[in-house]
Design a protein around this motif. Structure first.
Motif, PDB file in Angstrom:
ATOM      1  N   THR A 107     -28.400  24.464  11.727  1.00 28.15           N
ATOM      2  CA  THR A 107     -28.527  24.407  10.260  1.00 28.15           C
ATOM      3  C   THR A 107     -29.912  23.909   9.849  1.00 28.15           C
ATOM      4  O   THR A 107     -30.357  24.153   8.737  1.00 28.15           O
ATOM      5  CB  THR A 107     -27.455  23.492   9.628  1.00 28.15           C
ATOM      6  OG1 THR A 107     -27.456  22.254  10.343  1.00 28.15           O
ATOM      7  CG2 THR A 107     -26.083  24.119   9.698  1.00 28.15           C
ATOM      8  N   SER A 108     -30.623  23.265  10.766  1.00 23.58           N
ATOM      9  CA  SER A 108     -31.989  22.818  10.455  1.00 23.58           C
ATOM     10  C   SER A 108     -32.974  23.981  10.391  1.00 23.58           C
ATOM     11  O   SER A 108     -34.141  23.795  10.060  1.00 23.58           O
ATOM     12  CB  SER A 108     -32.457  21.823  11.528  1.00 23.58           C
ATOM     13  OG  SER A 108     -32.470  22.481  12.788  1.00 23.58           O
ATOM     14  N   SER A 109     -32.495  25.196  10.675  1.00 23.76           N
ATOM     15  CA  SER A 109     -33.378  26.378  10.614  1.00 23.76           C
ATOM     16  C   SER A 109     -33.683  26.807   9.183  1.00 23.76           C
ATOM     17  O   SER A 109     -34.441  27.740   8.959  1.00 23.76           O
ATOM     18  CB  SER A 109     -32.728  27.575  11.312  1.00 23.76           C
ATOM     19  OG  SER A 109     -32.243  27.231  12.566  1.00 23.76           O
ATOM     20  N   ILE A 110     -33.089  26.162   8.220  1.00 22.48           N
ATOM     21  CA  ILE A 110     -33.214  26.617   6.833  1.00 22.48           C
ATOM     22  C   ILE A 110     -34.524  26.134   6.203  1.00 22.48           C
ATOM     23  O   ILE A 110     -34.988  25.029   6.484  1.00 22.48           O
ATOM     24  CB  ILE A 110     -31.988  26.125   6.022  1.00 22.48           C
ATOM     25  CG1 ILE A 110     -31.879  26.872   4.688  1.00 22.48           C
ATOM     26  CG2 ILE A 110     -32.033  24.626   5.776  1.00 22.48           C
ATOM     27  CD1 ILE A 110     -30.518  26.672   4.023  1.00 22.48           C
ATOM     28  N   VAL A 111     -35.130  26.996   5.401  1.00 21.92           N
ATOM     29  CA  VAL A 111     -36.289  26.589   4.587  1.00 21.92           C
ATOM     30  C   VAL A 111     -35.799  26.475   3.145  1.00 21.92           C
ATOM     31  O   VAL A 111     -35.178  27.400   2.619  1.00 21.92           O
ATOM     32  CB  VAL A 111     -37.439  27.618   4.657  1.00 21.92           C
ATOM     33  CG1 VAL A 111     -38.622  27.165   3.786  1.00 21.92           C
ATOM     34  CG2 VAL A 111     -37.895  27.807   6.105  1.00 21.92           C
ATOM     35  N   GLY A 112     -36.059  25.342   2.518  1.00 24.44           N
ATOM     36  CA  GLY A 112     -35.491  25.091   1.193  1.00 24.44           C
ATOM     37  C   GLY A 112     -34.023  24.712   1.345  1.00 24.44           C
ATOM     38  O   GLY A 112     -33.530  24.483   2.458  1.00 24.44           O
ATOM     39  N   LYS A 113     -33.313  24.700   0.219  1.00 26.47           N
ATOM     40  CA  LYS A 113     -31.896  24.328   0.281  1.00 26.47           C
ATOM     41  C   LYS A 113     -31.025  25.566   0.372  1.00 26.47           C
ATOM     42  O   LYS A 113     -31.473  26.689   0.148  1.00 26.47           O
ATOM     43  CB  LYS A 113     -31.540  23.554  -1.003  1.00 26.47           C
ATOM     44  CG  LYS A 113     -32.269  22.239  -1.164  1.00 26.47           C
ATOM     45  CD  LYS A 113     -31.491  21.328  -2.107  1.00 26.47           C
ATOM     46  CE  LYS A 113     -32.138  19.964  -2.211  1.00 26.47           C
ATOM     47  NZ  LYS A 113     -33.428  20.028  -2.967  1.00 26.47           N
ATOM     48  N   ARG A 114     -29.755  25.338   0.721  1.00 32.21           N
ATOM     49  CA  ARG A 114     -28.781  26.435   0.719  1.00 32.21           C
ATOM     50  C   ARG A 114     -28.721  27.039  -0.680  1.00 32.21           C
ATOM     51  O   ARG A 114     -28.691  26.339  -1.682  1.00 32.21           O
ATOM     52  CB  ARG A 114     -27.402  25.893   1.094  1.00 32.21           C
ATOM     53  CG  ARG A 114     -27.180  25.898   2.596  1.00 32.21           C
ATOM     54  CD  ARG A 114     -25.837  25.343   2.975  1.00 32.21           C
ATOM     55  NE  ARG A 114     -24.717  26.117   2.439  1.00 32.21           N
ATOM     56  CZ  ARG A 114     -23.446  25.920   2.798  1.00 32.21           C
ATOM     57  NH1 ARG A 114     -23.136  24.992   3.696  1.00 32.21           N
ATOM     58  NH2 ARG A 114     -22.486  26.643   2.267  1.00 32.21           N
TER      59      ARG A 114
END
Lengths: 395, 362
Positions: free
Chosen positions: A221-228
């Motif tokens: 889940t740390s692969s995200i850029v910005g928020k969900r």
């Protein structure tokens, strides 16, 4: 109107010219005639060291760390093009600016340095079979399971997916939210289990694009850029950068001069093409269009150097620049006539078949990165203030 | 590097545009056209007060001493409002010819009067670009005979500048013995072109143009740039009217500008026209700043604006539907102005061929 650069910029230009003269023997070949070729990593490192690549990327992320100065960047691009020496690349002109703007400190540290050095390459997972111009309707799902997203779905038109190390990808994480608010922006390695890349043979005979299939692909889940749910806005920062990169007026000028050269050497019935009034008239028409776009580019550059939005002159660049390049390729093929249809290392082939290749590839560029029709909607709605098409009930 | 207008240039164009919008609305244009006038007095005198007739004339001779770029900005404003007033021949080509080839005495005699709006000059150089009919003027001693057609601003003129068959330029009195001036009716009723017959007319040569085509060429280049700028202004107006109409006209319960078919017509016009503005600025700038590029760029500006203007004139008319075809709306004044700009001083094909010659491609 002042077409002269100030002393500071003239001196800077001299520095660039000197650097190129002193180091050109280290450059990997001449400027690529086909896009998508790789630039040698050592060359790229040398350019970063001297501030001719990744110029404004902060030093802590492996860049040169200069203040943004659009005129200097322009001078660098001009001089490398003039010298026909392979310029540096930006790593990825969509991803790097996006990470700098919206990435976490850890993401910047992890991804930007190898990317700008050319040691880590990226592909863009945006379009899907059912989501092209209406990209926000995309359906590739990512569901949270513990500390992971589990991705299922399919991307298409993914340039370079066969060779890329990493993908930046749009996925639907909030299926119940309105379509623009349910998307997230993820980064993950292409060798993650469950990713299947299938080349998509295109009309040129190359396979630049791919289909990418995801079957239970697990990424942290740390692969995200910005928020969900914010992925659409993250991606728009990226698309803005991609649009800036297409339709380069300098490339158009170089292509125009190739046509002039072709007309001065190629003959039909023993007569130089340049001596045919009808071909010549078509050439002059294209020259006026090319020059108009060149000067329009200088106008945009002046706005950018002052930190102003150029407005309409900027909005039209992708539409008109790609169209101009395509028209030039079309003219070159017509100049060659029967010879113009030769391809694939045929005998009598001219210029390695580059004109046919460009004629087809340019059509791809007219379609890609926002089709001509999407561009016209943007010009109509954002620049001219015309209303959007009403939503169709039940759609 | 500053590829933009200066603050002063923007202010100049704004003040001319504001004046024209106030003093020369469509109703005024229509009134003039219907009475056959191409010289609206209050507009002429207002432009005089703004210094427009002396825009390219040096201060020593009573002008404001600006460059051709400023003259083009004025031309753009005039085209935008389809203003019926002499300009291209009288306020630009004539003073440029006199400056390029006249003696000091000639400059002193004519330029202050042009700047003060006291004299209108017609300029006849068409036969040096593309001869039609039996045009052409021959010189015997200091006397001219022959026919000049499409003399710009020639109908309202007090003085004429014409080119003889060698390209040398001459000034004549419009009412001198042996001069017969006739108006040629054109589609564009906002500007006047004349046919001038000369029968052994006493003429005053501009000596710098004898055996030297430079002054003739720079006069033609300036005229081409002015017509291109006029076309840019007229085209911009047609685009603006189209967008306004598309936002207001409703069919099928929605404004027609929300249909992509109409929206894309407007976007196409904008996308074609906007680069023309940069082309225009560059071409007018190099006329003064980089003389080596001046002739080529004047050709390109003239021919390219002609093509884009034609496309916009028809597309804009189509966006307006049936209304675009009526006299009531008045859109046709711009349509016709663009048509005039296209043909005068060289239709696009001729001008492009000249551009090819300039580059050594012919």
């Amino acid at each position: 109107m002042d077409l002269e650069y100030s002393e500071e910029y003239q001196a800077f230009r001299q520095e660039v010219v000197r650097f190129i003269a002193d180091h050109r023997h280290l450059a990997p070949g001449n400027v690529a005639r086909r896009p998508g070729e790789d630039v040698g990593i050592s060359w790229q490192k040398l350019l970063i060291e001297h501030g001719y690549a990744a110029r404004t990327v902060p030093a802590e992320y492996g860049g040169f760390g200069a203040e943004p100065d659009i005129l200097k960047s322009h001078i660098i691009a001009e001089e490398f093009a003039r010298a026909k020496v392979r310029p540096g690349h930006s790593g990825d002109n969509r991803l790097v600016p996006t990470l700098l703007e919206l990435g976490t400190e850890a993401q910047k540290k992890q991804f930007i340095p190898p990317t700008i050095r050319g040691e880590m390459s990226w592909c863009q997972g945006y379009s899907e079979p059912g989501s092209g111009s209406d990209l926000a309707s995309l359906g590739t799902r990512a569901e949270v399971d513990g500390d992971d997203f589990v991705i299922n779905g399919q991307k298409i038109w993914t340039s370079g997916a066969k060779t890329a190390d990493m993908m930046f990808c749009l996925v639907r994480t909030e299926p119940d939210a309105p379509k623009h608010q349910g998307i997230s922006y993820l980064l993950f390695p292409m060798d993650t289990p469950g990713i299947d890349v299938r080349p998509l043979l295109q009309m040129t005979g190359d396979a630049h694009f791919n289909e990418v299939f995801f079957t239970d692909v697990r990424v942290p889940t740390s692969s995200i850029v910005g928020k969900r749910g914010e992925g659409w806005f993250v991606a728009n920062a990226t698309l803005k950068h991609e649009r800036g990169g297409l339709g380069d007026p300098h490339a158009a000028e170089a292509r125009f001069h190739e046509i002039v050269e072709l007309m001065q050497h190629e003959t039909v019935d023993g007569m130089r093409l340049m001596d045919h009034a009808v071909y010549r008239d078509r050439l002059l028409k294209l020259q006026a269009r090319m020059l108009s776009m060149k000067f329009n580019g200088m106008r945009v550059l002046t706005h950018s150097s002052r930190g102003e939005e150029a407005g309409l002159p900027r909005w039209i660049v992708k539409l008109m620049g790609c169209e101009l390049n395509h028209q030039m390729a079309a003219m070159a093929i017509d100049l060659l006539g029967e010879l113009g249809i030769l391809y694939d290392a045929s005998p009598y082939l001219r210029d390695g078949g580059i004109w046919q290749h460009r004629y087809m590839l340019d059509l791809g560029l007219i379609i890609g990165g926002g089709t001509a029709q999407i561009q016209k909607n943007m010009i109509g709605e954002r620049a001219l203030g015309l209303p959007k098409e009403p939503k169709v009930e039940g759609a | 590097m500053e590829f933009s207008l200066t603050e002063e240039q923007r202010l100049l164009q704004d003040s001319v545009s504001r004046f024209l919008q106030a003093e020369c609305p469509l109703a005024r244009v229509r009134e003039a056209a219907e009475s056959g006038s191409t010289h609206v007095d209050n507009v002429w005198s207002g432009l005089t007060d703004l210094g427009i007739h002396g825009i390219v004339i040096p201060e020593e001779q009573g002008g404001v001493g600006l460059s051709l770029l400023e003259a083009c900005l004025v031309a753009e404003a005039l085209g935008n409002c389809v203003v019926p007033v002499p300009f291209v021949g009288s306020s630009v080509m004539a003073p440029i010819a006199i400056l390029a080839a006249g003696t000091d005495a000639q400059k002193e005699r004519f330029l202050p009067r042009i700047a003060a709006g006291q004299v209108v000059f017609g300029v006849g150089v068409t036969e040096q670009i593309g001869r039609r009919e039996s045009e052409g003027i021959s010189l015997q001693g200091s006397r001219l005979s022959g026919k000049a057609m499409f003399v710009l601003d020639g109908v309202d003129a007090d003085q004429l500048i014409v080119a003889d068959s060698s390209g040398a330029l001459h000034i004549i009195d419009a009412d001198a013995r042996g001069v017969t001036t006739g108006k040629l009716k054109t589609i564009d009723r906002t500007r006047a072109v004349a046919e001038v017959l000369l029968n052994d007319v006493e003429a005053e040569v501009l000596p710098g143009s004898v055996g030297n085509r430079g002054p003739l060429e720079s006069t033609i280049d300036a005229g081409r740039l002015i017509l291109a700028a006029d076309c840019l202004g007229a085209s911009q107006n047609m685009l603006d009217q189209s967008v306004a109409y598309a936002k207001e006209r409703r069919q099928f319960n929605r404004v027609i500008g929300s249909f992509q078919a109409v929206k894309h017509m407007c976007a196409d016009m904008a996308a074609e026209l906007e680069p023309c503005r940069a082309l225009m600025w560059y071409s007018a700038h190099v006329y003064t700043a980089i003389p080596d590029e001046a002739r080529l760029m004047a050709c390109h500006a003239k021919a390219h604006l002609a093509e884009v203007g034609q496309q916009i004139a028809r597309t804009s008319t189509e966006v307006h539907g049936g209304m675009g075809f009526t006299d009531l709306l008045g859109l046709h004044y711009w349509f016709k102005r663009i048509g005039f700009d296209r043909q005068l001083l060289g239709a696009p094909e001729l001008v492009r061929e000249e551009a090819a010659r300039i580059q050594g491609w012919v």
